[in-house]
Design a protein around this motif. Sequence first.
Motif, PDB file in Angstrom:
ATOM      1  N   VAL A 146       0.867  -1.186   0.000  1.00 30.95           N
ATOM      2  CA  VAL A 146       0.000   0.000   0.000  1.00 30.95           C
ATOM      3  C   VAL A 146       0.903   1.235   0.000  1.00 30.95           C
ATOM      4  N   ASN A 147       0.588   2.185  -0.894  1.00 31.68           N
ATOM      5  CA  ASN A 147       1.345   3.446  -0.967  1.00 31.68           C
ATOM      6  C   ASN A 147       0.469   4.609  -0.535  1.00 31.68           C
ATOM      7  N   LEU A 148       1.067   5.579   0.142  1.00 34.14           N
ATOM      8  CA  LEU A 148       0.410   6.867   0.367  1.00 34.14           C
ATOM      9  C   LEU A 148       1.225   7.948  -0.333  1.00 34.14           C
ATOM     10  N   ASP A 149       0.539   8.831  -1.081  1.00 31.77           N
ATOM     11  CA  ASP A 149       1.175   9.984  -1.731  1.00 31.77           C
ATOM     12  C   ASP A 149       1.089  11.197  -0.815  1.00 31.77           C
ATOM     13  N   LEU A 150       2.208  11.890  -0.667  1.00 32.90           N
ATOM     14  CA  LEU A 150       2.210  13.166   0.062  1.00 32.90           C
ATOM     15  C   LEU A 150       2.621  14.288  -0.887  1.00 32.90           C
ATOM     16  N   ILE A 151       2.091  15.464  -0.654  1.00 29.08           N
ATOM     17  CA  ILE A 151       2.592  16.671  -1.317  1.00 29.08           C
ATOM     18  C   ILE A 151       3.167  17.560  -0.221  1.00 29.08           C
ATOM     19  N   TYR A 152       4.383  18.082  -0.432  1.00 32.75           N
ATOM     20  CA  TYR A 152       4.957  18.968   0.586  1.00 32.75           C
ATOM     21  C   TYR A 152       5.270  20.331  -0.022  1.00 32.75           C
ATOM     22  N   GLY A 153       5.362  21.338   0.889  1.00 37.56           N
ATOM     23  CA  GLY A 153       5.708  22.681   0.436  1.00 37.56           C
ATOM     24  C   GLY A 153       4.503  23.521   0.027  1.00 37.56           C
ATOM     25  N   THR A 154       3.301  23.056   0.374  1.00 31.64           N
ATOM     26  CA  THR A 154       2.103  23.856   0.084  1.00 31.64           C
ATOM     27  C   THR A 154       2.174  25.155   0.894  1.00 31.64           C
ATOM     28  N   PRO A 155       1.878  26.296   0.262  1.00 30.60           N
ATOM     29  CA  PRO A 155       1.902  27.550   1.020  1.00 30.60           C
ATOM     30  C   PRO A 155       1.025  27.422   2.277  1.00 30.60           C
ATOM     31  N   GLY A 156       1.560  27.856   3.399  1.00 30.45           N
ATOM     32  CA  GLY A 156       0.807  27.774   4.657  1.00 30.45           C
ATOM     33  C   GLY A 156       1.135  26.522   5.449  1.00 30.45           C
ATOM     34  N   GLU A 157       1.802  25.543   4.816  1.00 28.55           N
ATOM     35  CA  GLU A 157       2.193  24.327   5.555  1.00 28.55           C
ATOM     36  C   GLU A 157       3.386  24.660   6.442  1.00 28.55           C
ATOM     37  N   ARG A 158       3.287  24.315   7.741  1.00 27.82           N
ATOM     38  CA  ARG A 158       4.423  24.525   8.642  1.00 27.82           C
ATOM     39  C   ARG A 158       5.178  23.208   8.806  1.00 27.82           C
ATOM     40  N   THR A 159       6.410  23.293   9.312  1.00 27.65           N
ATOM     41  CA  THR A 159       7.185  22.050   9.489  1.00 27.65           C
ATOM     42  C   THR A 159       6.406  21.076  10.370  1.00 27.65           C
ATOM     43  N   GLU A 202      -2.740  35.978  -4.070  1.00 24.13           N
ATOM     44  CA  GLU A 202      -3.522  35.523  -2.910  1.00 24.13           C
ATOM     45  C   GLU A 202      -2.716  34.569  -2.039  1.00 24.13           C
ATOM     46  N   ILE A 203      -1.872  33.758  -2.683  1.00 19.84           N
ATOM     47  CA  ILE A 203      -0.987  32.879  -1.926  1.00 19.84           C
ATOM     48  C   ILE A 203       0.401  32.908  -2.572  1.00 19.84           C
ATOM     49  N   PRO A 204       1.446  32.729  -1.747  1.00 17.51           N
ATOM     50  CA  PRO A 204       2.804  32.764  -2.319  1.00 17.51           C
ATOM     51  C   PRO A 204       3.120  31.463  -3.050  1.00 17.51           C
ATOM     52  N   ALA A 205       4.073  31.504  -3.968  1.00 11.08           N
ATOM     53  CA  ALA A 205       4.545  30.278  -4.619  1.00 11.08           C
ATOM     54  C   ALA A 205       5.393  29.511  -3.608  1.00 11.08           C
ATOM     55  N   PRO A 206       5.470  28.171  -3.746  1.00  9.05           N
ATOM     56  CA  PRO A 206       6.338  27.408  -2.834  1.00  9.05           C
ATOM     57  C   PRO A 206       7.767  27.917  -2.938  1.00  9.05           C
ATOM     58  N   ASP A 207       8.470  27.928  -1.788  1.00  8.20           N
ATOM     59  CA  ASP A 207       9.819  28.486  -1.730  1.00  8.20           C
ATOM     60  C   ASP A 207      10.850  27.347  -1.819  1.00  8.20           C
ATOM     61  N   ASP A 208      11.855  27.500  -2.694  1.00  8.23           N
ATOM     62  CA  ASP A 208      12.827  26.423  -2.936  1.00  8.23           C
ATOM     63  C   ASP A 208      13.567  25.988  -1.675  1.00  8.23           C
ATOM     64  N   ASP A 209      13.968  26.961  -0.832  1.00  7.60           N
ATOM     65  CA  ASP A 209      14.697  26.594   0.392  1.00  7.60           C
ATOM     66  C   ASP A 209      13.791  25.810   1.332  1.00  7.60           C
ATOM     67  N   VAL A 210      12.531  26.257   1.408  1.00  5.73           N
ATOM     68  CA  VAL A 210      11.575  25.544   2.277  1.00  5.73           C
ATOM     69  C   VAL A 210      11.364  24.126   1.730  1.00  5.73           C
ATOM     70  N   LEU A 211      11.259  23.998   0.409  1.00  4.29           N
ATOM     71  CA  LEU A 211      11.049  22.671  -0.193  1.00  4.29           C
ATOM     72  C   LEU A 211      12.217  21.744   0.165  1.00  4.29           C
ATOM     73  N   ALA A 212      13.444  22.257   0.098  1.00  2.00           N
ATOM     74  CA  ALA A 212      14.616  21.430   0.404  1.00  2.00           C
ATOM     75  C   ALA A 212      14.598  20.997   1.870  1.00  2.00           C
ATOM     76  N   GLU A 213      14.252  21.940   2.736  1.00  2.00           N
ATOM     77  CA  GLU A 213      14.175  21.631   4.175  1.00  2.00           C
ATOM     78  C   GLU A 213      13.132  20.549   4.437  1.00  2.00           C
TER      79      GLU A 213
END
Length: 399
Positions: free
Chosen positions: A180-193, A232-243
């Motif tokens: 069984v696989n679960l897909d995640l999306i990360y780096g959505t604006p407003g998502e905190r660590t 209305e919302i910022p684009a995902p940030d590359d540094d945040v995506l890497a983190e």
Amino acid sequence: MGESTVSFELPPAAVRGVGSRPFGVYVHVPFCATRCGYCDFNTYTAGELGTAASPESWLDGLRRELDLAAQLLGAPPAADTVFVGGGTPSLLGADGLGHVLDAVRASFGLASDAEVTTESNPESTSPEFFAGLREAGYTRVSLGMQSAARHVLTVLDRVHTPGRPVRAAAEARAAGFEHVNLDLIYGTPGERTEDLRASVDAVLDAGVDHVSAYALIVEEGTALARRVRRGEIPAPDDDVLAERYEVIDSMLSAAGLRWYEVSNWAASTQARCRHNLGYWLGGDWWGAGPGAHSHVGGVRWWNVKHPARYSSVLADGALPVAGHERLSEDDVHLERVMLELRLAEGLPLDALDAGGVEEAHRAVADGLLERGALADGRAVLTDRGRLLADAVVRRLVTS
Ligand SMILES: C[S@@+](CC[C@H](N)C(=O)[O-])C[C@H]1O[C@@H](n2cnc3c(N)ncnc32)[C@H](O)[C@@H]1O
Ligand code: SF4
């Protein structure tokens, strides 16, 4: 009217060797209950389709396409892997997905140890659905979870409630699905660590043996892209995506899920997705359904996108091919480096030209490729290299 098709034949040189390499069948299900704001896949809601196409006309077309495919390949190989993706395959129900697999069995046949996956959206699943899938012959389920945080799901326009994907994964396992696989999306604006940590914790609690995690891509033409453009919302940030990638990788690794492709983690070798490995290792596959792409022996082609057009071309007895190309040697080389370098096993150095090998040595010095692996004749990304995989590919492809 509608999208135009081209006549299509596979050159004998491409067909030669089919069956000696892994052979996969991809089936595209172009239906969704609603459109998620970030998604630009070839999929349609019932409202968008009206009376022009239906799951029944699609299934009819699919059966015809698979029969034509088997004829074109002469002695069709049994499918080693089948992947039913979308769109939302679970909207077809277990019976509909059983018909899909029957159509693959009737045209190609299934290898005795075939991996048979279907994607499913958590909200259109139930214990009975998973039991029906097992009975039909499916061996693997992939569920779109994206996030456990309600406010993140809201930005993504996902309709499911936060806990539903994890419950669906448990139901699938209870029905007998080992994989069984679960897909995640990360780096959505407003998502905190801490939102991401909670999502990964939920994935780990679900006890799945495979996780895919994708950085949010703002695709042109989507509702998300319009909201970003309007400010209305910022684009995902590359540094945040890497983190965030590092958070996911360290949490999954600590729990025994190891990366085997930059965006994919598995609990064991058996848990890896063989179908996707076929794509990444240059295998053959027939992609059936609207907009599906195929690759056999260095020839690539793609179908018309609209389900109504797809079914009507097939009803007239033709393949719904919108375009095709023969890959040049340079194309094959670039694709091989791009895809194999993303694998944990890496790329054999003999796949690179002299300039590429020289660059690989420099990339070791820069901390992007593993020193030990290079000494053994393979280019394998380091942890830092995984964050910069595209840049490493550009360096290794020198011509
Ligand atoms: C196209 S969906 C099909 C499966 C199913 N309908 C679902 O949504 O779960 C496959 C996966 O692609 C990923 N995806 C789609 N669009 C994306 C985007 N713009 N950025 C990042 N990941 C995306 C999501 O993780 C999704 O689960
Ligand atoms: S992400 Fe999945 S459910 Fe959402 S629109 Fe795309 S294919 Fe459909």
